[in-house]
Design a protein around this motif. Structure first.
Motif, mmCIF file in Angstrom:
data_model
loop_
_atom_site.group_PDB
_atom_site.id
_atom_site.type_symbol
_atom_site.label_atom_id
_atom_site.label_comp_id
_atom_site.label_asym_id
_atom_site.label_seq_id
_atom_site.Cartn_x
_atom_site.Cartn_y
_atom_site.Cartn_z
ATOM 1 N N ALA A 2 0.825 -1.202 0.000
ATOM 2 C CA ALA A 2 0.000 0.000 0.000
ATOM 3 C C ALA A 2 0.863 1.257 0.000
ATOM 4 C CB ALA A 2 -0.900 0.001 1.226
ATOM 5 N N SER A 5 -0.777 4.126 4.899
ATOM 6 C CA SER A 5 -1.372 3.361 5.991
ATOM 7 C C SER A 5 -1.638 4.320 7.133
ATOM 8 C CB SER A 5 -0.417 2.269 6.488
ATOM 9 O OG SER A 5 -0.054 1.397 5.461
ATOM 10 N N ASP A 23 -11.404 5.578 3.332
ATOM 11 C CA ASP A 23 -11.614 4.988 2.011
ATOM 12 C C ASP A 23 -12.180 6.008 1.031
ATOM 13 O OD1 ASP A 23 -10.696 2.536 2.898
ATOM 14 O OD2 ASP A 23 -12.691 1.618 3.040
ATOM 15 N N THR A 40 2.603 -2.515 6.282
ATOM 16 C CA THR A 40 1.648 -3.605 6.121
ATOM 17 C C THR A 40 1.493 -4.351 7.454
ATOM 18 O OG1 THR A 40 3.331 -5.258 5.577
ATOM 19 C CG2 THR A 40 2.458 -3.929 3.739
ATOM 20 N N ASN A 73 -9.361 -3.770 4.040
ATOM 21 C CA ASN A 73 -8.129 -3.012 4.254
ATOM 22 C C ASN A 73 -7.995 -2.523 5.701
ATOM 23 O OD1 ASN A 73 -10.343 -1.330 3.735
ATOM 24 N ND2 ASN A 73 -9.041 0.357 3.103
ATOM 25 N N TRP A 141 -5.223 0.672 9.034
ATOM 26 C CA TRP A 141 -5.929 0.864 7.777
ATOM 27 C C TRP A 141 -4.887 1.029 6.692
ATOM 28 C CZ3 TRP A 141 -5.483 5.126 4.529
ATOM 29 C CH2 TRP A 141 -6.361 5.168 3.451
ATOM 30 N N THR A 142 -5.073 0.354 5.576
ATOM 31 C CA THR A 142 -4.178 0.548 4.442
ATOM 32 C C THR A 142 -4.995 1.032 3.261
ATOM 33 O OG1 THR A 142 -4.386 -1.791 3.868
ATOM 34 C CG2 THR A 142 -2.460 -1.157 5.139
ATOM 35 N N PRO A 144 -6.764 1.371 -0.018
ATOM 36 C CA PRO A 144 -7.216 0.300 -0.923
ATOM 37 C C PRO A 144 -6.444 0.346 -2.235
ATOM 38 C CG PRO A 144 -9.078 1.630 -0.154
ATOM 39 C CD PRO A 144 -7.822 2.319 0.290
#
Length: 146
Positions: A2, A5, A23, A40, A73, A141-142, A144
């Motif tokens: 990603a 993050s 998002d 990650t 995610n 959270w990564t 999308p």
């Protein structure tokens, strides 16, 4: 991997709301969080392995868990990892944070120097400490992937 993050402390419903906002490209409230570049779940698990060894914290679950099928995610850090990260901030070993950052940088998994990772690690420790103090969970959270 990603591009962006974010690690943050929240309860479950707030985590889902924050994820929906992230998002959508919105900037959610300033709740305890740290923006990270290309981190990650595997990177955090590696961090946990290194940190547990440095602060002699023992062993436990380091694997992040998917939180919600609608938010692939978003992952939650296991309680052991949150406790371990908070312990880094409490340890009496003065060089623990820089030692962990140097070992994390040496893995070559992240494109960052030990000094950059030390700053990032201090921010991660702050989020974990806040989560423990306020009885919250820690989420990753990564961004999308398209």
């Amino acid at each position: 991997m990603a591009d962006l993050s974010e690690l943050f402390a929240a309860d479950h419903s707030s985590a889902l709301a924050r994820t929906a906002a992230l998002d959508a490209g919105e900037v959610p409230d300033a709740r305890a969080h740290v923006e990270l570049t290309a981190i990650t779940p595997g990177d955090l698990e590696t961090l946990g392995e290194i940190a547990a060894e440095v602060v002699r914290f023992g062993t436990g679950d380091l694997e992040l868990e998917e939180v919600d099928l609608d938010h692939e995610n978003l992952a939650e850090l296991p309680p052991f990892l949150v406790e371990l990260l908070a312990e880094i901030g409490r340890t009496e070993e003065p060089d623990a944070l820089t030692d962990i950052a140097a070992r994390w940088a040496a893995t070559g998994e992240l494109d960052a120097t030990a000094e950059e990772l030390a700053v990032m690690l201090a921010d991660i420790v702050d989020v974990a400490t806040t989560a423990q103090r306020e009885d919250l969970h820690v989420y990753l959270w990564t961004e999308p992937l398209d």
